[in-house]
Write an enzyme that holds these catalytic residues in place. Structure first.
Site, PDB file in Angstrom:
ATOM      1  N   TRP A 197      -0.063  -6.240 -12.401  1.00  0.00           N
ATOM      2  CA  TRP A 197      -0.513  -4.652 -11.982  1.00  0.00           C
ATOM      3  C   TRP A 197       0.559  -4.157 -11.133  1.00  0.00           C
ATOM      4  O   TRP A 197       0.648  -2.848 -11.075  1.00  0.00           O
ATOM      5  CB  TRP A 197      -1.814  -4.678 -11.328  1.00  0.00           C
ATOM      6  N   HIS A 198       0.925  -4.970 -10.068  1.00  0.00           N
ATOM      7  CA  HIS A 198       1.827  -4.418  -9.156  1.00  0.00           C
ATOM      8  C   HIS A 198       3.220  -4.205  -9.640  1.00  0.00           C
ATOM      9  O   HIS A 198       3.974  -3.506  -8.813  1.00  0.00           O
ATOM     10  CB  HIS A 198       1.880  -5.459  -7.862  1.00  0.00           C
ATOM     11  N   GLY A 199       3.546  -4.621 -10.638  1.00  0.00           N
ATOM     12  CA  GLY A 199       4.838  -4.315 -11.089  1.00  0.00           C
ATOM     13  C   GLY A 199       5.465  -5.308 -12.514  1.00  0.00           C
ATOM     14  O   GLY A 199       4.749  -6.100 -12.626  1.00  0.00           O
TER      15      GLY A 199
ATOM     16  N   PHE B 191       4.032   1.218  -7.205  1.00  0.00           N
ATOM     17  CA  PHE B 191       2.884   0.655  -8.404  1.00  0.00           C
ATOM     18  C   PHE B 191       1.970   1.558  -9.090  1.00  0.00           C
ATOM     19  O   PHE B 191       1.491   1.015  -9.806  1.00  0.00           O
ATOM     20  CB  PHE B 191       2.109  -0.361  -7.307  1.00  0.00           C
TER      21      PHE B 191
END
Length: 494
Positions: free
Chosen positions: A325-327, A494
């Protein structure tokens, strides 16, 4: 538009705030609509084209939420919920992961896959997760109010729109319906200004200055730098503190900006580097994301209800997806996997300690407890620090080079001279992170002292005046240091 910019602080914010209260005296609905439209303008400042995407997402989820609410906790409601959540995730995956998927397929298959140049809409992860939570709450019968104006404001509300926190329908809707927020209140404006000043100081005075030293390491290894131990450790520490103050500063500013409008946002950051274990860390770092992953992923997977093996599997799945999810990069997956391993080890150790050494903590004296707490905090911080290398590095090669530098294992190393200013930043960062009370505690103490002042106690007046002067100096220094091209908050990507 960035919080740490002159156009926002001296133009957008005063106009929106004054007009909100003026309109609120005439019509609360019009004032809420004004704030929602102003939030859309805030988003459009980045790229007007994506306002249509945001509005389409809001309309789709609002209609689905109303439909789900009418048949909550039924098979029909579950089908609509599944459809709506799937559409949201497909939209998110298209914008965020299409290029990542194609590049990965090209790498694994050794085929020249053409990459699509897809611009990632700012805040899509946050407004998507916020609306997924709304859909699930509607199915559970927890979403009770469906004013279209308030729902539009709920999703677009500018203090949270770009980088969180992830909001829940039940947290915000009662506040938008409260007539008190449409009139200026000193007990909201004063802490709002305090949070705003503290957040600005963290971002502009600390995070942005630390960024130079972090970038020198992480960008340097991408062009052939082989860091020695001093450069590696100071660079990684600089990034750890940069990320801390950048995210903490954003959270403080979001809370402060929202308080100016009389609205309370949930706390999203609570001194995470003071954590005594990794479980404690995830209760303090990006709190609303942790709660979202727990409530809408870990628990539906089964949580800890089906034995230890399944619990550890669910922890790993949750953290791997949380990393992704962060990248859209495999380095983020590794970062999430490391935290998954940390959590598994932590939970396993707690289970062993509870069964093999019952009452051990209670039998320890005060000194031993403090020493054990310091050691546990140090181990937790170093574990988080090593994982940050993968979070920041652009490639596994870069992460490997830096880890070798940290381990004193590189033969041909180079250590750049360390400027006095870097050590000054560390000298300020360490006490702020580990010794001083956090923003919530400081501002809460200020408000309690202010209440004593109102009761006629002179000590409260002196303390409040001194704290206000300090905050004014910090905020003023931060405003003077804003550059012509202000730096983005890290979590904006993000």
């Amino acid at each position: 538009m960035l919080f740490n910019s002159y156009i926002f602080l001296l133009g957008y914010l005063p106009i929106v705030l004054v007009a909100f209260f003026v309109l609120g005296r005439w019509s609360r609905t019009v004032a809420a609509a004004w704030l929602a439209c102003s939030s859309l303008f805030f988003y459009a400042w980045w790229n007007p084209r994506y306002v249509l995407l945001l509005l389409a997402s809001i309309t789709f989820n609002y209609v689905c939420g109303r439909t789900i609410a009418r048949c909550a906790q039924t098979a029909a409601g579950k089908r609509v919920l599944t459809f709506a959540v799937t559409v949201n995730l497909l939209l998110l995956c298209y914008y965020k992961y299409t290029g990542f998927f194609l590049s990965s397929m090209g790498t694994w298959g050794h085929a020249p896959y053409g990459l699509l140049h897809i611009v990632l809409p700012l805040g899509i992860s946050f407004f998507t997760f916020t609306q997924i939570a709304f859909l699930v709450d509607a199915y559970r019968g927890l979403a009770m109010e469906y004013s279209p104006v308030h729902y539009l404001l709920f999703v677009t509300y500018f203090p949270h729109l770009i980088a969180g926190p992830i909001l829940h329908h039940k947290q915000m809707m009662p506040q938008f319906a409260d007539p008190e927020i449409y009139r200026p209140r000193l007990r909201s404006i004063l802490p709002g200004l305090a949070f705003l000043a503290i957040g600005m100081a963290k971002k502009v005075l600390l995070a942005d200055n630390l960024a130079y030293y972090a970038d020198r390491l992480f960008r340097g290894v991408e062009v052939g730098l082989h860091p020695g131990p001093v450069l590696a450790w100071t660079g990684v520490l600089a990034y750890a503190f940069q990320l801390y103050f950048d995210f903490s500063g954003y959270c403080d500013m979001a809370i402060g900006l929202s308080k100016l409008f009389g609205i309370d946002l949930p706390v999203n950051f609570d001194s995470p580097y003071k954590s005594v274990n990794i479980v404690d860390f995830w209760r303090r770092w990006h709190i609303t994301l942790s709660h979202f992953l727990r409530d809408y992923l870990y628990f539906p997977l089964g949580g800890n209800r089906k034995g230890k093996v399944m619990r550890y599997r669910n922890l790993m799945i949750t953290m791997l997806l949380g990393g992704l999810w962060h990248g859209a990069n495999w380095t983020f997956v590794v970062w999430g996997g490391l935290h998954g391993i940390y959590l598994v080890i932590n939970h396993a150790w707690l289970a062993v300690k509870q069964s093999a050494f019952p009452g051990w903590a209670e039998r320890s004296n005060g000194l031993m407890a403090r020493v054990r707490g310091i050691a546990a905090t140090a181990v937790t911080f170093v574990s988080v620090l090593l994982a940050w290398v993968f979070f920041r590095a652009d490639s596994f090669h870069a992460a490997g080079v830096i880890l070798k530098g940290l381990a004193f294992g590189f033969r041909h190393t180079s250590d750049a001279p360390q400027e006095v200013f870097l050590w000054l930043l560390f000298a300020v960062s360490v006490p702020v992170v580990w010794l001083m009370p956090n923003s919530q505690t400081l501002v809460g103490s200020m408000m309690r002292k202010l209440e004593k002042t109102e009761a006629g106690l002179p000590a409260g007046l002196v303390w409040t005046a001194a704290f206000s002067l300090l905050l004014g100096a910090l905020g003023g220094a931060a405003i003077l240091q804003i550059s012509a091209v202000p730096s983005k908050f890290i979590y904006f990507q993000f």
